[in-house]
Design a protein around this motif. Structure first.
Motif, PDB file in Angstrom:
ATOM      1  N   GLY A 108       0.791  -1.222   0.000  1.00 16.44           N
ATOM      2  CA  GLY A 108       0.000   0.000   0.000  1.00 16.44           C
ATOM      3  C   GLY A 108       0.822   1.270   0.000  1.00 16.44           C
ATOM      4  N   ALA A 109       0.321   2.274   0.728  1.00 20.64           N
ATOM      5  CA  ALA A 109       0.934   3.596   0.716  1.00 20.64           C
ATOM      6  C   ALA A 109       1.032   4.141   2.127  1.00 20.64           C
ATOM      7  N   ALA A 110       1.824   5.179   2.276  1.00 20.33           N
ATOM      8  CA  ALA A 110       1.951   5.889   3.550  1.00 20.33           C
ATOM      9  C   ALA A 110       1.705   7.374   3.292  1.00 20.33           C
ATOM     10  N   GLU A 111       1.435   8.100   4.358  1.00 20.69           N
ATOM     11  CA  GLU A 111       1.148   9.528   4.224  1.00 20.69           C
ATOM     12  C   GLU A 111       2.416  10.369   4.311  1.00 20.69           C
ATOM     13  N   THR A 112       2.420  11.430   3.543  1.00 22.48           N
ATOM     14  CA  THR A 112       3.518  12.391   3.576  1.00 22.48           C
ATOM     15  C   THR A 112       3.255  13.424   4.661  1.00 22.48           C
ATOM     16  N   ALA A 113       4.232  13.644   5.489  1.00 22.20           N
ATOM     17  CA  ALA A 113       4.081  14.644   6.547  1.00 22.20           C
ATOM     18  C   ALA A 113       4.207  16.048   5.975  1.00 22.20           C
ATOM     19  N   ALA A 114       3.438  16.981   6.518  1.00 20.79           N
ATOM     20  CA  ALA A 114       3.506  18.387   6.103  1.00 20.79           C
ATOM     21  C   ALA A 114       3.730  19.221   7.356  1.00 20.79           C
ATOM     22  N   PRO A 115       4.982  19.499   7.719  1.00 21.08           N
ATOM     23  CA  PRO A 115       5.280  20.170   8.983  1.00 21.08           C
ATOM     24  C   PRO A 115       4.779  21.607   9.040  1.00 21.08           C
ATOM     25  N   ILE A 116       4.134  21.936  10.160  1.00 22.96           N
ATOM     26  CA  ILE A 116       3.634  23.281  10.426  1.00 22.96           C
ATOM     27  C   ILE A 116       4.005  23.596  11.878  1.00 22.96           C
ATOM     28  N   PRO A 117       4.379  24.810  12.195  1.00 25.64           N
ATOM     29  CA  PRO A 117       4.667  25.133  13.597  1.00 25.64           C
ATOM     30  C   PRO A 117       3.525  24.709  14.519  1.00 25.64           C
ATOM     31  N   GLY A 118       3.856  23.926  15.547  1.00 30.94           N
ATOM     32  CA  GLY A 118       2.854  23.446  16.486  1.00 30.94           C
ATOM     33  C   GLY A 118       2.294  22.078  16.155  1.00 30.94           C
ATOM     34  N   TRP A 119       2.856  21.421  15.129  1.00 28.19           N
ATOM     35  CA  TRP A 119       2.257  20.155  14.664  1.00 28.19           C
ATOM     36  C   TRP A 119       2.532  18.969  15.581  1.00 28.19           C
ATOM     37  N   THR A 120       3.353  19.146  16.610  1.00 31.70           N
ATOM     38  CA  THR A 120       3.618  18.056  17.547  1.00 31.70           C
ATOM     39  C   THR A 120       2.671  18.070  18.756  1.00 31.70           C
ATOM     40  N   LEU A 121       1.760  19.016  18.805  1.00 23.87           N
ATOM     41  CA  LEU A 121       0.804  19.082  19.911  1.00 23.87           C
ATOM     42  C   LEU A 121      -0.178  17.909  19.865  1.00 23.87           C
ATOM     43  N   PRO A 122      -0.583  17.384  21.027  1.00 19.13           N
ATOM     44  CA  PRO A 122      -1.667  16.396  21.051  1.00 19.13           C
ATOM     45  C   PRO A 122      -2.927  16.987  20.427  1.00 19.13           C
ATOM     46  N   GLY A 123      -3.560  16.220  19.565  1.00 21.89           N
ATOM     47  CA  GLY A 123      -4.727  16.718  18.843  1.00 21.89           C
ATOM     48  C   GLY A 123      -4.431  16.995  17.386  1.00 21.89           C
ATOM     49  N   VAL A 124      -3.136  16.944  17.012  1.00 25.43           N
ATOM     50  CA  VAL A 124      -2.738  17.064  15.605  1.00 25.43           C
ATOM     51  C   VAL A 124      -2.501  15.656  15.067  1.00 25.43           C
ATOM     52  N   MET A 125      -3.069  15.355  13.920  1.00 27.82           N
ATOM     53  CA  MET A 125      -2.944  14.011  13.350  1.00 27.82           C
ATOM     54  C   MET A 125      -2.969  14.101  11.833  1.00 27.82           C
ATOM     55  N   SER A 126      -2.551  13.038  11.185  1.00 25.17           N
ATOM     56  CA  SER A 126      -2.685  12.980   9.729  1.00 25.17           C
ATOM     57  C   SER A 126      -4.151  12.751   9.392  1.00 25.17           C
ATOM     58  N   ILE A 127      -4.543  13.100   8.189  1.00 24.10           N
ATOM     59  CA  ILE A 127      -5.933  12.907   7.776  1.00 24.10           C
ATOM     60  C   ILE A 127      -6.280  11.412   7.725  1.00 24.10           C
ATOM     61  N   GLY A 128      -5.290  10.586   7.375  1.00 23.69           N
ATOM     62  CA  GLY A 128      -5.523   9.141   7.349  1.00 23.69           C
ATOM     63  C   GLY A 128      -5.750   8.574   8.744  1.00 23.69           C
ATOM     64  N   ALA A 129      -5.024   9.104   9.734  1.00 22.97           N
ATOM     65  CA  ALA A 129      -5.223   8.666  11.120  1.00 22.97           C
ATOM     66  C   ALA A 129      -6.629   9.006  11.579  1.00 22.97           C
ATOM     67  N   ALA A 130      -7.111  10.189  11.200  1.00 22.76           N
ATOM     68  CA  ALA A 130      -8.484  10.574  11.560  1.00 22.76           C
ATOM     69  C   ALA A 130      -9.498   9.621  10.922  1.00 22.76           C
ATOM     70  N   GLN A 131      -9.214   9.207   9.686  1.00 29.24           N
ATOM     71  CA  GLN A 131     -10.114   8.272   9.001  1.00 29.24           C
ATOM     72  C   GLN A 131     -10.168   6.934   9.731  1.00 29.24           C
ATOM     73  N   VAL A 132      -9.007   6.403  10.095  1.00 31.29           N
ATOM     74  CA  VAL A 132      -8.951   5.106  10.774  1.00 31.29           C
ATOM     75  C   VAL A 132      -9.614   5.187  12.144  1.00 31.29           C
ATOM     76  N   MET A 133      -9.317   6.235  12.901  1.00 33.43           N
ATOM     77  CA  MET A 133      -9.915   6.370  14.230  1.00 33.43           C
ATOM     78  C   MET A 133     -11.432   6.466  14.149  1.00 33.43           C
ATOM     79  N   THR A 134     -11.927   7.192  13.138  1.00 33.98           N
ATOM     80  CA  THR A 134     -13.363   7.414  13.016  1.00 33.98           C
ATOM     81  C   THR A 134     -14.087   6.195  12.459  1.00 33.98           C
ATOM     82  N   ASN A 135     -13.634   5.687  11.315  1.00 34.38           N
ATOM     83  CA  ASN A 135     -14.375   4.651  10.614  1.00 34.38           C
ATOM     84  C   ASN A 135     -14.036   3.229  11.036  1.00 34.38           C
ATOM     85  N   VAL A 136     -12.814   3.020  11.550  1.00 35.89           N
ATOM     86  CA  VAL A 136     -12.411   1.670  11.950  1.00 35.89           C
ATOM     87  C   VAL A 136     -12.605   1.456  13.444  1.00 35.89           C
TER      88      VAL A 136
END
Length: 395
Positions: A108-136
């Motif tokens: 399969g595939a993996a997601e590309t990270a897009a660094p933004i200031p503050g992206w290591t805070l709890p509550g920041v996630m990849s869009i794919g992680a949000a999909q898995v947490m929500t739908n799976v």
């Protein structure tokens, strides 16, 4: 020694296993996830025809066929090395070694990270992680969030989050830096946006999908892009606004959004804080190819396919005898294409020559009928890889 070990139990791997078992091959499918299905498990969207694509139901259908054929599937098995031996391969895993004549990589595939200031805070996630947490896992990722990155993947998953009752403020671009450069340029993002315009009831986007193939039209659309964004499923999509900072002390509390010029430059003095409790970053996908690299498979960088891909032919064979690939490891496309590629790879492994040609045509037909494409010029990218295969095998 088994006939084939398939690494990856997503749509490509399961379809390949079914095709191999139909020829009574001894098949083992392994996957590091607790249950089979891969990315299918998180997919849920409505197609332009009005029909719903439900990844969980599609997985059930594949598993039913595989189980009927007594296919061996082992989950929570991680492969970390492939070793070439005479007459086959040794697959190294956390559950021991497996000897096999053939290996199919359907990783399969993996997601590309897009660094933004503050992206290591709890509550920041990849869009794919949000999909898995929500739908799976059926876990609510937050109450109100924002999506950073406007592309095919983020648009599809944003709708899935909405259907699950998750509140989304909007979608916007990341601030430009060396990593996010292409994802932060309004003109380049508009090129991708018009390819998914038919999925949304927006006159502005429908106009773009029909006429924005011309560069001057895209430039005009970017220049006059509404300040309030264009709504897709009631959610504003911004390509003239960027997230420059994710704010919070112990977790996400807000983001700082600013306006952009048509060239993607920040307009000073336009900063505005938006209260949110989660942020999804969508940097795109790339083929997950480490195992192909470990065994020494040759690669080619093909932008149209999402990055470096193992060289392979139309039958999904690599230049290494007994090593096959299928699914997003060969280039970023839909689950339907991956499923068809897996079937084709299975026939190739089983040497079912009477079925291979038909399966090849099926892959092409599904690709041409795809509702959305992650990258433009997919067919041109495929042709580059096939030429590289023939040049490598027959110099």
């Amino acid at each position: 020694m088994r006939d084939v070990v398939i690494i990856g139990a997503g749509p490509a791997g399961l379809s390949a296993a079914i095709a191999c078992r139909e020829s009574d091959l001894d098949v083992l499918v392994i996957d590091e996830f607790p249950k089979p299905g891969g990315r299918l498990l998180g997919q849920l969207h409505q197609e332009p025809s009005g029909e719903w694509w439900n990844g969980i139901e599609e997985t059930k259908a594949l598993l039913a066929k595989a189980e009927k054929l007594n296919t061996t599937i082992q989950c929570e098995v991680s492969c970390h090395h492939l070793e070439k031996i005479e007459g086959g391969y040794i697959v190294h895993t956390n559950h021991g070694l497996f000897e096999t004549k053939n290996v199919l990589l359907a990783t399969g595939a993996a997601e590309t990270a897009a660094p933004i200031p503050g992206w290591t805070l709890p509550g920041v996630m990849s869009i794919g992680a949000a999909q898995v947490m929500t739908n799976v896992h059926r876990v609510r990722v937050g109450n109100k969030g924002i999506i950073v990155g406007v592309n095919v993947l983020s648009a599809a998953i944003a709708r899935e989050l909405q259907l699950a009752g998750v509140g989304l403020h909007s979608m916007a671009l990341p601030v430009s830096n060396p990593v996010t450069k292409n994802h932060a340029h309004p003109g380049k993002v508009m090129e991708g946006l018009v390819r998914i315009a038919h999925l949304a009831p927006s006159a502005f986007l429908r106009f773009g999908s029909k006429f924005a193939k011309a560069a001057w039209v895209r430039d005009l659309a970017v220049k006059f892009y509404p300040k309030g964004g264009v709504k897709m499923w009631g959610m504003p999509i911004h390509i003239r606004k960027a997230i420059v900072q994710i704010n919070g002390t112990e977790k996400v509390e807000s983001v700082t959004m600013c306006d952009l010029t048509p060239e993607g430059e920040v307009i000073p003095g336009t900063e505005k804080k938006i209260e949110v409790d989660f942020v999804c970053i969508a940097g795109g996908l790339y083929p997950l190819t480490e195992l192909a690299a470990v065994i020494g498979c040759p690669f080619q960088y093909v932008e149209e396919l999402g990055g470096h891909v193992p060289i392979h032919n139309e039958q999904m064979e690599t230049p290494l005898e007994g090593l096959y690939v299928a699914g997003n490891i060969t280039g970023i496309e839909s689950a339907k294409v991956a499923r068809a590629q897996g079937k084709l790879a299975g026939y190739s492994i089983a040497k079912q020559n009477e079925n291979i040609q038909q399966a090849m045509q099926e892959v092409k037909a599904i690709r041409e009928a795809a509702t959305i494409q992650f990258h433009p010029e997919i067919e041109a990218g495929r042709q580059k890889v096939e030429r590289a295969f023939h040049e490598y095998v027959v110099p």
